[in-house]
Motif scaffolding. Structure first.
Motif, PDB file in Angstrom:
ATOM      1  N   MET A  87      12.082  -4.908  37.477  1.00 39.23           N
ATOM      2  CA  MET A  87      12.227  -4.845  36.044  1.00 39.23           C
ATOM      3  C   MET A  87      13.287  -5.862  35.614  1.00 39.23           C
ATOM      4  O   MET A  87      14.390  -5.850  36.118  1.00 39.23           O
ATOM      5  N   ASN A  88      12.931  -6.725  34.686  1.00 40.43           N
ATOM      6  CA  ASN A  88      13.904  -7.713  34.218  1.00 40.43           C
ATOM      7  C   ASN A  88      14.697  -7.181  33.026  1.00 40.43           C
ATOM      8  O   ASN A  88      14.414  -6.108  32.498  1.00 40.43           O
ATOM      9  N   ASP A  89      15.688  -7.935  32.592  1.00 44.31           N
ATOM     10  CA  ASP A  89      16.575  -7.492  31.508  1.00 44.31           C
ATOM     11  C   ASP A  89      15.830  -7.278  30.197  1.00 44.31           C
ATOM     12  O   ASP A  89      16.123  -6.331  29.463  1.00 44.31           O
ATOM     13  N   ASP A  90      14.875  -8.151  29.872  1.00 44.33           N
ATOM     14  CA  ASP A  90      14.127  -8.010  28.621  1.00 44.33           C
ATOM     15  C   ASP A  90      13.296  -6.728  28.608  1.00 44.33           C
ATOM     16  O   ASP A  90      13.220  -6.041  27.590  1.00 44.33           O
ATOM     17  N   THR A  91      12.678  -6.405  29.719  1.00 46.04           N
ATOM     18  CA  THR A  91      11.881  -5.193  29.822  1.00 46.04           C
ATOM     19  C   THR A  91      12.757  -3.964  29.685  1.00 46.04           C
ATOM     20  O   THR A  91      12.420  -3.006  28.980  1.00 46.04           O
ATOM     21  N   LEU A  92      13.889  -3.994  30.332  1.00 49.26           N
ATOM     22  CA  LEU A  92      14.836  -2.883  30.263  1.00 49.26           C
ATOM     23  C   LEU A  92      15.360  -2.701  28.838  1.00 49.26           C
ATOM     24  O   LEU A  92      15.446  -1.577  28.337  1.00 49.26           O
ATOM     25  N   PHE A  95      12.624  -1.137  26.693  1.00 50.65           N
ATOM     26  CA  PHE A  95      12.485   0.277  27.029  1.00 50.65           C
ATOM     27  C   PHE A  95      13.599   1.082  26.351  1.00 50.65           C
ATOM     28  O   PHE A  95      13.358   2.135  25.754  1.00 50.65           O
ATOM     29  N   TYR A  96      14.826   0.601  26.429  1.00 51.14           N
ATOM     30  CA  TYR A  96      15.963   1.273  25.806  1.00 51.14           C
ATOM     31  C   TYR A  96      15.778   1.343  24.289  1.00 51.14           C
ATOM     32  O   TYR A  96      16.010   2.386  23.670  1.00 51.14           O
ATOM     33  N   GLN A  97      15.352   0.249  23.692  1.00 51.41           N
ATOM     34  CA  GLN A  97      15.178   0.188  22.243  1.00 51.41           C
ATOM     35  C   GLN A  97      14.110   1.174  21.776  1.00 51.41           C
ATOM     36  O   GLN A  97      14.285   1.854  20.765  1.00 51.41           O
ATOM     37  N   GLU A  98      13.009   1.265  22.487  1.00 52.39           N
ATOM     38  CA  GLU A  98      11.944   2.202  22.116  1.00 52.39           C
ATOM     39  C   GLU A  98      12.447   3.640  22.167  1.00 52.39           C
ATOM     40  O   GLU A  98      12.147   4.442  21.281  1.00 52.39           O
ATOM     41  N   GLY A  99      13.203   3.971  23.200  1.00 57.47           N
ATOM     42  CA  GLY A  99      13.768   5.315  23.311  1.00 57.47           C
ATOM     43  C   GLY A  99      14.753   5.603  22.191  1.00 57.47           C
ATOM     44  O   GLY A  99      14.785   6.707  21.640  1.00 57.47           O
ATOM     45  N   GLY A 112      18.522  -7.273  17.385  1.00 56.48           N
ATOM     46  CA  GLY A 112      19.749  -7.181  18.164  1.00 56.48           C
ATOM     47  C   GLY A 112      20.971  -7.664  17.399  1.00 56.48           C
ATOM     48  O   GLY A 112      21.953  -8.098  17.996  1.00 56.48           O
ATOM     49  N   LYS A 113      20.924  -7.575  16.076  1.00 57.99           N
ATOM     50  CA  LYS A 113      22.039  -8.047  15.242  1.00 57.99           C
ATOM     51  C   LYS A 113      23.240  -7.127  15.362  1.00 57.99           C
ATOM     52  O   LYS A 113      23.104  -5.906  15.338  1.00 57.99           O
ATOM     53  N   TYR A 114      24.387  -7.725  15.462  1.00 65.29           N
ATOM     54  CA  TYR A 114      25.675  -7.029  15.434  1.00 65.29           C
ATOM     55  C   TYR A 114      25.861  -6.054  16.600  1.00 65.29           C
ATOM     56  O   TYR A 114      26.782  -5.258  16.581  1.00 65.29           O
ATOM     57  N   GLY A 115      24.973  -6.054  17.570  1.00 56.96           N
ATOM     58  CA  GLY A 115      25.068  -5.114  18.688  1.00 56.96           C
ATOM     59  C   GLY A 115      24.802  -3.684  18.259  1.00 56.96           C
ATOM     60  O   GLY A 115      25.112  -2.737  18.983  1.00 56.96           O
ATOM     61  N   ILE A 116      24.208  -3.520  17.089  1.00 54.49           N
ATOM     62  CA  ILE A 116      23.970  -2.190  16.518  1.00 54.49           C
ATOM     63  C   ILE A 116      23.078  -1.322  17.406  1.00 54.49           C
ATOM     64  O   ILE A 116      23.189  -0.108  17.403  1.00 54.49           O
ATOM     65  N   GLN A 117      22.236  -1.950  18.187  1.00 52.69           N
ATOM     66  CA  GLN A 117      21.306  -1.205  19.034  1.00 52.69           C
ATOM     67  C   GLN A 117      22.004  -0.428  20.149  1.00 52.69           C
ATOM     68  O   GLN A 117      21.387   0.401  20.801  1.00 52.69           O
ATOM     69  N   TYR A 118      23.286  -0.659  20.336  1.00 51.37           N
ATOM     70  CA  TYR A 118      24.015   0.039  21.393  1.00 51.37           C
ATOM     71  C   TYR A 118      24.783   1.260  20.882  1.00 51.37           C
ATOM     72  O   TYR A 118      25.416   1.955  21.671  1.00 51.37           O
ATOM     73  N   LEU A 119      24.707   1.510  19.579  1.00 57.50           N
ATOM     74  CA  LEU A 119      25.356   2.694  19.024  1.00 57.50           C
ATOM     75  C   LEU A 119      24.502   3.931  19.290  1.00 57.50           C
ATOM     76  O   LEU A 119      23.292   3.842  19.493  1.00 57.50           O
ATOM     77  N   ASP A 120      25.122   5.086  19.237  1.00 58.79           N
ATOM     78  CA  ASP A 120      24.428   6.351  19.422  1.00 58.79           C
ATOM     79  C   ASP A 120      23.419   6.569  18.295  1.00 58.79           C
ATOM     80  O   ASP A 120      23.690   6.228  17.136  1.00 58.79           O
TER      81      ASP A 120
END
Length: 75
Positions: free
Chosen positions: A1-6, A9-13, A49-57
């Motif tokens: 699994m590469n970084d883009d796929t991972l 997957f994270y974004q969909e969840g 992927g703007k502002y790293g917002i996708q990594y917030l809860d």
């Protein structure tokens, strides 16, 4: 699994959890919550992927969406 796929997957969840939480919190259908989310600026920011917002809860993101884009809930 590469970084883009991972990342995808994270974004969909993240989107699934956020939409489900919105529906529960606002007592609306999943379909309505999905419509609100996908018409929001936040959906675009997460997708791009703007502002790293996708990594917030997802609960934090849902609250941000409810606070910043209230007009979407009134339609």
């Amino acid at each position: 699994m590469n970084d883009d796929t991972l990342e995808q997957f994270y974004q969909e969840g993240l989107e699934e959890r956020l939409i489900s939480y919105l529906a529960k919190k606002k007592n609306i259908s999943l379909e309505k919550a999905m419509d609100i989310y996908y018409h929001s600026d936040m959906a675009r920011y997460i997708s791009e992927g703007k502002y790293g917002i996708q990594y917030l809860d997802y609960k934090v993101l849902a609250q941000m969406l409810m606070d910043s884009e209230q007009d979407l809930f009134e339609k």
